[in-house]
Design an enzyme around this catalytic site. Sequence first.
Site, PDB file in Angstrom:
ATOM      1  N   ARG A 113      -7.145  -8.043  -4.139  1.00  0.00           N
ATOM      2  CA  ARG A 113      -6.871  -6.725  -3.542  1.00  0.00           C
ATOM      3  C   ARG A 113      -6.060  -5.936  -4.553  1.00  0.00           C
ATOM      4  O   ARG A 113      -4.949  -6.339  -4.936  1.00  0.00           O
ATOM      5  CB  ARG A 113      -6.091  -6.858  -2.233  1.00  0.00           C
ATOM      6  CG  ARG A 113      -5.492  -5.551  -1.768  1.00  0.00           C
ATOM      7  CD  ARG A 113      -4.912  -5.584  -0.389  1.00  0.00           C
ATOM      8  NE  ARG A 113      -5.948  -5.640   0.622  1.00  0.00           N
ATOM      9  CZ  ARG A 113      -5.759  -5.376   1.916  1.00  0.00           C
ATOM     10  NH1 ARG A 113      -4.548  -5.043   2.350  1.00  0.00           N
ATOM     11  NH2 ARG A 113      -6.750  -5.457   2.765  1.00  0.00           N
ATOM     12  N   HIS A 140     -13.953  -1.572   0.659  1.00  0.00           N
ATOM     13  CA  HIS A 140     -13.350  -2.680   1.417  1.00  0.00           C
ATOM     14  C   HIS A 140     -14.490  -3.462   2.088  1.00  0.00           C
ATOM     15  O   HIS A 140     -14.633  -3.462   3.315  1.00  0.00           O
ATOM     16  CB  HIS A 140     -12.360  -2.132   2.448  1.00  0.00           C
ATOM     17  CG  HIS A 140     -11.422  -3.159   3.016  1.00  0.00           C
ATOM     18  ND1 HIS A 140     -11.410  -4.480   2.608  1.00  0.00           N
ATOM     19  CD2 HIS A 140     -10.461  -3.064   3.983  1.00  0.00           C
ATOM     20  CE1 HIS A 140     -10.487  -5.136   3.288  1.00  0.00           C
ATOM     21  NE2 HIS A 140      -9.902  -4.313   4.126  1.00  0.00           N
ATOM     22  N   GLN A 143     -14.004  -6.002   5.144  1.00  0.00           N
ATOM     23  CA  GLN A 143     -13.735  -5.355   6.428  1.00  0.00           C
ATOM     24  C   GLN A 143     -15.041  -4.986   7.125  1.00  0.00           C
ATOM     25  O   GLN A 143     -15.198  -5.167   8.337  1.00  0.00           O
ATOM     26  CB  GLN A 143     -12.892  -4.088   6.182  1.00  0.00           C
ATOM     27  CG  GLN A 143     -12.612  -3.292   7.433  1.00  0.00           C
ATOM     28  CD  GLN A 143     -11.692  -4.028   8.400  1.00  0.00           C
ATOM     29  OE1 GLN A 143     -10.625  -4.467   8.012  1.00  0.00           O
ATOM     30  NE2 GLN A 143     -12.117  -4.179   9.648  1.00  0.00           N
ATOM     31  N   ASP A 235      -9.549   5.342  10.589  1.00  0.00           N
ATOM     32  CA  ASP A 235      -8.650   4.631   9.666  1.00  0.00           C
ATOM     33  C   ASP A 235      -7.493   5.578   9.352  1.00  0.00           C
ATOM     34  O   ASP A 235      -7.579   6.786   9.610  1.00  0.00           O
ATOM     35  CB  ASP A 235      -9.441   4.266   8.390  1.00  0.00           C
ATOM     36  CG  ASP A 235      -8.603   3.542   7.345  1.00  0.00           C
ATOM     37  OD1 ASP A 235      -7.568   2.944   7.711  1.00  0.00           O
ATOM     38  OD2 ASP A 235      -8.966   3.583   6.148  1.00  0.00           O
ATOM     39  N   CYS A 274      -9.897  -0.396  11.561  1.00  0.00           N
ATOM     40  CA  CYS A 274      -9.708  -1.545  10.669  1.00  0.00           C
ATOM     41  C   CYS A 274      -8.272  -2.076  10.719  1.00  0.00           C
ATOM     42  O   CYS A 274      -8.044  -3.222  10.349  1.00  0.00           O
ATOM     43  CB  CYS A 274     -10.089  -1.168   9.249  1.00  0.00           C
ATOM     44  SG  CYS A 274      -9.200   0.282   8.641  1.00  0.00           S
ATOM     45  N   ARG A 302     -12.769 -10.663  10.952  1.00  0.00           N
ATOM     46  CA  ARG A 302     -12.511 -10.731   9.509  1.00  0.00           C
ATOM     47  C   ARG A 302     -12.632 -12.167   9.020  1.00  0.00           C
ATOM     48  O   ARG A 302     -13.227 -12.456   7.989  1.00  0.00           O
ATOM     49  CB  ARG A 302     -11.100 -10.210   9.186  1.00  0.00           C
ATOM     50  CG  ARG A 302     -10.884  -8.726   9.392  1.00  0.00           C
ATOM     51  CD  ARG A 302     -11.666  -7.902   8.381  1.00  0.00           C
ATOM     52  NE  ARG A 302     -11.353  -8.271   7.002  1.00  0.00           N
ATOM     53  CZ  ARG A 302     -10.318  -7.783   6.309  1.00  0.00           C
ATOM     54  NH1 ARG A 302      -9.531  -6.878   6.850  1.00  0.00           N
ATOM     55  NH2 ARG A 302     -10.108  -8.152   5.054  1.00  0.00           N
TER      56      ARG A 302
HETATM   57  N1   CP Z   1      -7.757  -4.183   7.653  1.00  0.00           N
HETATM   58  C1   CP Z   1      -7.066  -4.790   6.669  1.00  0.00           C
HETATM   59  O1   CP Z   1      -7.571  -5.017   5.571  1.00  0.00           O
HETATM   60  O2   CP Z   1      -5.814  -5.141   7.024  1.00  0.00           O
HETATM   61  P1   CP Z   1      -4.662  -5.634   6.027  1.00  0.00           P
HETATM   62  O3   CP Z   1      -4.366  -4.476   5.112  1.00  0.00           O
HETATM   63  O4   CP Z   1      -3.530  -6.017   6.908  1.00  0.00           O
HETATM   64  O5   CP Z   1      -5.191  -6.791   5.231  1.00  0.00           O
HETATM   65  N1  NVA Z   2      -7.776   2.901   3.935  1.00  0.00           N
HETATM   66  C1  NVA Z   2      -6.764   1.918   4.203  1.00  0.00           C
HETATM   67  C2  NVA Z   2      -7.387   0.659   4.697  1.00  0.00           C
HETATM   68  C3  NVA Z   2      -6.406  -0.412   5.095  1.00  0.00           C
HETATM   69  C4  NVA Z   2      -7.082  -1.676   5.524  1.00  0.00           C
HETATM   70  C5  NVA Z   2      -5.962   1.651   2.951  1.00  0.00           C
HETATM   71  O1  NVA Z   2      -6.580   1.539   1.876  1.00  0.00           O
HETATM   72  O2  NVA Z   2      -4.743   1.584   3.013  1.00  0.00           O
END
Ligand code: CP
Ligand code: NVA
Length: 316
Positions: A113, A140, A143, A235, A274, A302
């Site tokens: 990530r 992502h 997700q 989101d 999400c 997930r």
């Molecule tokens: N939805 C998601 O990816 O959550 P986190 O940022 O908590 O991993």
């Molecule tokens: N768009 C959000 C998604 C979090 C799971 C972010 O990137 O912070």
Amino acid sequence: MMDTMTAPKVATQDFLTVADLSAEELVRVLDFADHLKGLRKDGREHHLLKGKSIAMYFEKPSNRTRVSFEVGIFDLGAHPVMLRKDEVNLGVRETISDTARTLSRYVDAIMIRTFAQRDVNELAHHASVPVINGLTDEHHPCQILADLQTARERFGDLKGRKLCFIGDGNNIAHSLMEGCALMGMHFSIACPQSHNPLPDIVENARKIGERTGAEIQVTDDIITGVKGAAVVYTDVWTSMGQEQESIERQRVFEGFQVNADVMQAAADAIVLHCLPAHRGEEITADVFEAHAQSIFDQAENRMHAQKAIMAALLVR
Ligand code: CP
Ligand code: NVA
């Protein structure tokens, strides 16, 4: 007892975007996620990755991704190796290529990530083991596997149904667009024109849609977006890494909130998010709580969906 349903075969070595999968592969991965969910619920062992190790590297915070991967890896009989930013410092302490080639000598896959999609692409290019995108600024994909699994649990085949995403043309919007296009599901994003999704990704999703029958719509009108939608999705307005824009974003996205009026226009749609959620911004507390069942099913999925993609990439 081990189960006999075998892991789906996929052509890609890595999972960097949803569009790395073909439409048929995506369905097979989702079928396998459903299967793994059943095995776990029945308490049946499924050590498909016994003896393997999978590294996880986070440059942004996480609850769901971190925990669902770690527990999922354990469920599959493999060993998770958690790496912190201050240990690896991708591309700073050493080149991305050197990190990729070193980790490939120790582990069987790398989940990452980070911010830039190009860094994940570079890591994957130099790694000899599969790389899984656990979120970048642009995508992502993990997700979206869970989102599609959740939508299928509610509606069965998604072909010809419609999902409307309300909010920023961000990583979630991009990956959802690709996922819906592959499933033959119509996708509409209602967002301010200043925050439209990236044109290349829209174009690619439309190309996929020509084959699957999915229509991809970009609009700044929420009512147009939610018309006929089976799923309304939102989101955060301010994604990780954009915190300094938060005040300006609250102004720009003010009219793009999933609230009771929007849900009335959407008739009997379910709501997905999400998470994390910011009540009072992209979604009201009442709408969130009314749809908490599907939102937390989505969070649970997930784990099942990521187990399916890990098995697809690693059981060859
Ligand atoms: N939805 C998601 O990816 O959550 P986190 O940022 O908590 O991993
Ligand atoms: N768009 C959000 C998604 C979090 C799971 C972010 O990137 O912070």
